[in-house]
Design an enzyme around this catalytic site. Structure first.
Site, PDB file in Angstrom:
ATOM      1  N   ALA A  66       0.867  -1.175   0.000  1.00 34.65           N
ATOM      2  CA  ALA A  66       0.000   0.000   0.000  1.00 34.65           C
ATOM      3  C   ALA A  66       0.904   1.224   0.000  1.00 34.65           C
ATOM      4  CB  ALA A  66      -0.880  -0.019   1.238  1.00 34.65           C
ATOM      5  N   GLU A 115      -0.786  -9.274  -0.522  1.00 36.76           N
ATOM      6  CA  GLU A 115      -2.209  -9.518  -0.236  1.00 36.76           C
ATOM      7  C   GLU A 115      -3.023  -9.525  -1.536  1.00 36.76           C
ATOM      8  OE1 GLU A 115      -2.346  -6.367   2.835  1.00 36.76           O
ATOM      9  OE2 GLU A 115      -3.262  -7.900   4.100  1.00 36.76           O
ATOM     10  N   GLU A 135       4.376  -5.481   7.385  1.00 41.16           N
ATOM     11  CA  GLU A 135       3.568  -4.483   8.096  1.00 41.16           C
ATOM     12  C   GLU A 135       4.024  -4.232   9.529  1.00 41.16           C
ATOM     13  OE1 GLU A 135       2.396  -6.608   5.922  1.00 41.16           O
ATOM     14  OE2 GLU A 135       0.755  -5.719   4.779  1.00 41.16           O
TER      15      GLU A 135
HETATM   16  N1  DAK Z   1       4.637   3.114  -0.658  1.00 47.02           N
HETATM   17  C1  DAK Z   1       5.057   4.282  -1.177  1.00 47.02           C
HETATM   18  N2  DAK Z   1       6.193   4.411  -1.861  1.00 47.02           N
HETATM   19  C2  DAK Z   1       6.935   3.314  -2.049  1.00 47.02           C
HETATM   20  C3  DAK Z   1       6.567   2.047  -1.542  1.00 47.02           C
HETATM   21  C4  DAK Z   1       5.344   1.973  -0.804  1.00 47.02           C
HETATM   22  N3  DAK Z   1       4.897   0.838  -0.295  1.00 47.02           N
HETATM   23  N4  DAK Z   1       7.516   1.158  -1.876  1.00 47.02           N
HETATM   24  C5  DAK Z   1       8.445   1.835  -2.572  1.00 47.02           C
HETATM   25  N5  DAK Z   1       8.089   3.117  -2.674  1.00 47.02           N
HETATM   26  C6  DAK Z   1       8.812   4.193  -3.357  1.00 47.02           C
HETATM   27  C7  DAK Z   1      10.049   4.618  -2.580  1.00 47.02           C
HETATM   28  O1  DAK Z   1       9.705   5.525  -1.545  1.00 47.02           O
HETATM   29  C8  DAK Z   1      10.867   5.261  -3.684  1.00 47.02           C
HETATM   30  O2  DAK Z   1      10.311   6.530  -3.952  1.00 47.02           O
HETATM   31  P1  DAK Z   1      11.297   7.798  -4.232  1.00 47.02           P
HETATM   32  O3  DAK Z   1      12.127   7.930  -2.991  1.00 47.02           O
HETATM   33  O4  DAK Z   1      12.074   7.384  -5.455  1.00 47.02           O
HETATM   34  O5  DAK Z   1      10.335   8.918  -4.469  1.00 47.02           O
HETATM   35  C9  DAK Z   1      10.561   4.377  -4.891  1.00 47.02           C
HETATM   36  O6  DAK Z   1       9.331   3.720  -4.602  1.00 47.02           O
HETATM   37  C10 DAK Z   1      11.621   3.329  -5.150  1.00 47.02           C
HETATM   38  O7  DAK Z   1      11.800   2.586  -3.949  1.00 47.02           O
HETATM   39  P2  DAK Z   1      13.236   2.413  -3.247  1.00 47.02           P
HETATM   40  O8  DAK Z   1      14.143   3.525  -3.593  1.00 47.02           O
HETATM   41  O9  DAK Z   1      12.974   2.148  -1.810  1.00 47.02           O
HETATM   42  O10 DAK Z   1      13.766   1.086  -3.968  1.00 47.02           O
HETATM   43  P3  DAK Z   1      14.816   0.048  -3.389  1.00 47.02           P
HETATM   44  O11 DAK Z   1      15.201  -0.820  -4.521  1.00 47.02           O
HETATM   45  O12 DAK Z   1      15.899   0.721  -2.609  1.00 47.02           O
HETATM   46  O13 DAK Z   1      13.967  -0.845  -2.325  1.00 47.02           O
HETATM   47  C11 DAK Z   1      12.021  -2.038  -1.532  1.00 47.02           C
HETATM   48  C12 DAK Z   1      12.915  -1.630  -2.762  1.00 47.02           C
HETATM   49  C13 DAK Z   1      10.793  -2.763  -2.074  1.00 47.02           C
HETATM   50  C14 DAK Z   1      12.824  -2.986  -0.640  1.00 47.02           C
HETATM   51  C15 DAK Z   1      11.651  -0.759  -0.762  1.00 47.02           C
HETATM   52  O14 DAK Z   1      11.093   0.175  -1.680  1.00 47.02           O
HETATM   53  C16 DAK Z   1      10.652  -1.007   0.335  1.00 47.02           C
HETATM   54  O15 DAK Z   1      11.017  -1.484   1.410  1.00 47.02           O
HETATM   55  N6  DAK Z   1       9.410  -0.606   0.089  1.00 47.02           N
HETATM   56  C17 DAK Z   1       8.371  -0.620   1.085  1.00 47.02           C
HETATM   57  C18 DAK Z   1       7.904  -2.019   1.354  1.00 47.02           C
HETATM   58  C19 DAK Z   1       6.820  -1.951   2.360  1.00 47.02           C
HETATM   59  O16 DAK Z   1       7.068  -1.779   3.560  1.00 47.02           O
HETATM   60  N7  DAK Z   1       5.589  -1.945   1.852  1.00 47.02           N
HETATM   61  C20 DAK Z   1       4.419  -1.615   2.633  1.00 47.02           C
HETATM   62  C21 DAK Z   1       3.970  -2.814   3.419  1.00 47.02           C
HETATM   63  S1  DAK Z   1       2.697  -2.350   4.472  1.00 47.02           S
HETATM   64  C22 DAK Z   1      -4.288   0.494   4.954  1.00 47.02           C
HETATM   65  C23 DAK Z   1      -4.438  -0.677   4.269  1.00 47.02           C
HETATM   66  C24 DAK Z   1      -3.338  -1.488   4.037  1.00 47.02           C
HETATM   67  C25 DAK Z   1      -2.082  -1.100   4.466  1.00 47.02           C
HETATM   68  C26 DAK Z   1      -1.949   0.075   5.154  1.00 47.02           C
HETATM   69  C27 DAK Z   1      -3.046   0.887   5.406  1.00 47.02           C
HETATM   70  N8  DAK Z   1      -5.460   1.292   5.229  1.00 47.02           N
HETATM   71  C28 DAK Z   1      -6.708   0.923   4.661  1.00 47.02           C
HETATM   72  C29 DAK Z   1      -5.356   2.469   6.049  1.00 47.02           C
HETATM   73  C30 DAK Z   1      -0.977  -1.965   4.084  1.00 47.02           C
HETATM   74  C31 DAK Z   1       0.243  -1.636   4.275  1.00 47.02           C
HETATM   75  C32 DAK Z   1       1.336  -2.265   3.546  1.00 47.02           C
HETATM   76  O17 DAK Z   1       1.294  -2.685   2.411  1.00 47.02           O
END
Ligand code: DAK
Length: 256
Positions: A66, A115, A135
């Site tokens: 997300a 998911e 998460e």
């Molecule tokens: N959200 C927003 N931006 C994201 C993103 C994400 N999930 N994942 C990556 N990006 C963005 C990065 O911020 C970066 O943006 P800029 O800095 O270039 O503007 C760009 O994509 C490229 O990412 P990285 O520079 O980080 O790329 P790397 O190769 O270094 O790393 C990575 C790749 C996949 C390991 C890393 O990007 C990463 O850790 N990403 C986040 C993974 C993550 O934690 N995903 C979220 C899981 S929690 C809700 C419902 C559901 C949820 C929440 C609320 N509600 C209804 C309220 C669910 C939450 C989740 O999915």
């Protein structure tokens, strides 16, 4: 046809949906969730489409979760309502579609991205794909059915390990656990998804629809999904949540 957040195409009875936010690793924001819903509804109603293939643009990510920048200000009530909305229009919507949806996992499938893949009826992954539910590292828990669908696919013990550690696993391990149906070299991913789609397309559409319904009836999950929504929204507004989200946005490790 081309659009801002998704590309679609129909070819040989297959409805293709490609998520088109490559620079943000195809992260799911609100507009994308709604657009995906409309794409799916169109394919559901189009009798020329028998199977849908969902994939991400680029070779780095299917969906990296997300969009974290969107939910930093949410409180429990808002989080609960938005999770319900997302489930209704996308995650549960896919799980209960009358036509099978195949996720072609072309890279990271994390959080809401995994998911989304798990809500699909089938999953094919590229060898380099990485999957996880991180998460808890952000101070929340999976809220789009991840606690329920992961346990159903890989068993409670494996799901506990993946969700409580938040660690990613590679495609081969995901295959061994039953999280994906097949793993192929990345250049063969779409071809493998097409081959799988045609193995289904040759069969009776009414039977396919009824089989999906019958298999879904094995979900004892309605209570579980409710509990997930409660525990998920309970995380919002806590100090852990604030630290987890701030750490991600500031590109540092969280200090819980
Ligand atoms: N959200 C927003 N931006 C994201 C993103 C994400 N999930 N994942 C990556 N990006 C963005 C990065 O911020 C970066 O943006 P800029 O800095 O270039 O503007 C760009 O994509 C490229 O990412 P990285 O520079 O980080 O790329 P790397 O190769 O270094 O790393 C990575 C790749 C996949 C390991 C890393 O990007 C990463 O850790 N990403 C986040 C993974 C993550 O934690 N995903 C979220 C899981 S929690 C809700 C419902 C559901 C949820 C929440 C609320 N509600 C209804 C309220 C669910 C939450 C989740 O999915």
């Amino acid at each position: 046809m081309e659009d801002k957040l998704t590309w679609i195409e129909i070819q040989d009875s297959i409805g293709w949906i490609k998520i088109n936010r490559e620079k943000k690793l195809n992260a799911l924001n609100r507009d994308l969730i709604n657009e995906l819903h409309h794409r799916l509804v169109d394919f559901q109603n189009d009798t020329s489409v028998k199977v849908i293939i969902l994939t991400g643009s680029g070779d780095k990510a299917f969906v990296a979760g997300a969009d974290i920048s969107e939910f930093s200000n949410y409180g429990p009530k808002e989080a609960s309502a938005l999770a319900r909305h997302g489930n209704q229009v996308l995650f549960d919507f896919i799980a209960h579609m009358e036509k099978p949806v195949i996720a072609a996992i072309n890279g990271y499938a994390l959080g809401g991205g995994l998911e989304l893949a798990m809500a699909c009826q089938l999953r094919v992954a590229a060898q380099h794909a990485k999957m996880g539910l991180p998460e808890v590292s952000l101070g929340v828990i999976p809220g789009y059915g991840g606690t329920q669908r992961l346990a159903a696919l890989i068993g409670k013990g494996n799901a506990m390990e993946m969700i409580l550690t938040g660690d990613m696993i590679g495609a081969e391990k995901a295959l061994r656990m039953g999280l994906v149906n097949a793993v192929v070299p990345s250049e063969q991913l779409l071809e493998a998804a097409i081959t799988l789609a045609h193995r289904i397309i040759k069969n009776a559409p009414h039977s396919i629809k009824n089989a999906i319904k019958a298999i879904n009836a094995t979900d004892v999950a309605s209570k579980g999904f409710e509990e997930e929504n409660f525990q998920f929204s309970d995380c919002f507004g806590t100090a852990d949540f604030e630290e987890g989200i701030a750490a991600f946005l500031e590109k540092r490790k969280p200090l819980f």
